[in-house]
Design a protein around this motif. Structure first.
Motif, short mmCIF file in Angstrom:
data_model
loop_
_atom_site.label_atom_id
_atom_site.label_comp_id
_atom_site.label_asym_id
_atom_site.label_seq_id
_atom_site.Cartn_x
_atom_site.Cartn_y
_atom_site.Cartn_z
N ARG A 139 1.13 3.42 1.41
CA ARG A 139 -0.05 4.59 0.88
C ARG A 139 -0.86 3.63 -0.48
O ARG A 139 -2.26 3.28 -1.20
N LEU A 140 -0.11 2.78 -0.86
CA LEU A 140 -0.35 2.05 -2.04
C LEU A 140 -1.88 1.01 -1.97
O LEU A 140 -2.92 1.12 -2.48
N GLY A 141 -1.55 0.73 -0.68
CA GLY A 141 -2.97 -0.34 0.30
C GLY A 141 -4.47 1.05 0.45
O GLY A 141 -5.33 0.46 -0.10
N ARG A 142 -3.62 2.10 0.36
CA ARG A 142 -5.05 2.82 0.85
C ARG A 142 -5.33 3.46 -0.96
O ARG A 142 -6.45 3.91 -0.87
N TYR A 149 -4.88 3.03 -4.04
CA TYR A 149 -4.69 1.93 -5.04
C TYR A 149 -6.43 1.37 -6.01
O TYR A 149 -6.66 1.74 -6.29
N HIS A 150 -6.95 1.38 -4.31
CA HIS A 150 -8.41 0.49 -5.18
C HIS A 150 -9.37 1.56 -5.42
O HIS A 150 -10.23 1.78 -5.70
N PHE A 151 -9.00 3.46 -5.14
CA PHE A 151 -9.10 4.11 -5.25
C PHE A 151 -9.00 4.77 -6.37
O PHE A 151 -10.23 5.80 -7.57
N ILE A 191 -9.94 -6.32 -3.98
CA ILE A 191 -9.34 -6.43 -2.40
C ILE A 191 -9.15 -7.82 -1.98
O ILE A 191 -8.08 -7.17 -0.99
N GLU A 192 -8.25 -8.68 -2.90
CA GLU A 192 -7.07 -8.87 -2.89
C GLU A 192 -5.81 -8.15 -2.74
O GLU A 192 -5.04 -8.17 -1.82
N SER A 193 -6.53 -6.71 -3.58
CA SER A 193 -5.17 -5.80 -3.16
C SER A 193 -4.74 -5.17 -2.18
O SER A 193 -3.68 -5.11 -1.48
N GLN A 194 -5.47 -4.82 -1.78
CA GLN A 194 -5.66 -4.11 -0.10
C GLN A 194 -5.48 -5.51 1.22
O GLN A 194 -4.79 -4.83 1.47
#
Length: 188
Positions: A39-42, A44-46, A64-67
């Motif tokens: 969920r964090l990966g899905r 966080y960037h949004f 991009i790095e966070s994903q």
């Protein structure tokens, strides 16, 4: 990754003895970690808008790095859970309702992490993982002479140590931090 499982409302198998109960907690931590990092990966960037990028000093490259970071952490949690199941097939008999409750707890907890700036998120993750790394190391040391469960405890300890070292390396800005987790995965 380990989960705070005290509030799940379910008891682990009481007839399993202390070692297996600890390993069940560790396995549930892997289930928790998979749901948490997925969920964090899905999401966080949004949570970060264009105006926030400059406001919180988060660049497009950090997004991009966070994903990539969360995807790799998910992969480590997943591989560790599978490796634990191979070592301890009895973990597969854990109640599905308990597993789902752990997943839901992890998904809910992510809400409080989503709006953290990248550098604060990394620092918070390091602080969160550290006590579990220490606990798993102690469990592994305590079970060193146990031939039945020693390998599973060492796996949990190596897993949590790798995650902790990886997060520390990310926090320091090391470009090749992913090698820490890739080495761990290569050893499985």
């Amino acid at each position: 990754m380990a989960a705070s499982l005290e509030n799940t409302g379910h008891e682990l198998y009481s007839s399993a003895g202390p070692y297996l109960m600890q390993l069940q907690q560790g396995y549930l931590g892997e289930i928790y970690g998979m749901a948490f990092f997925e969920r964090l990966g899905r999401d966080y960037h949004f949570q970060v808008t264009e105006s926030q990028l400059t406001e919180i000093h988060l660049t497009e490259s950090h997004l991009i790095e966070s994903q990539a970071v969360f995807s790799l952490l998910f992969k480590v949690e997943q591989y560790t859970a599978k490796a634990l199941l191979k070592l301890l097939p009895e973990l597969a008999s854990l109640n599905e309702a308990l597993l789902e409750q752990v997943r839901m707890q992890a998904q809910k907890e992510v809400d409080s992490w989503l709006k953290l700036p990248w550098h604060e998120l990394l620092a918070a993750l390091c602080l969160w993982v550290e006590p579990y790394q220490q606990k798993y190391a102690k469990w592994a040391d305590d079970a060193e002479s146990n031939s039945e469960y020693g390998a599973a405890f060492r796996l949990l300890e190596r897993h949590e140590t790798a995650i902790y070292l990886y997060l520390q390396a990310l926090e320091r800005g090391e470009k090749r931090a992913a090698l820490i987790l890739e080495r761990f995965l290569g050893a499985l």
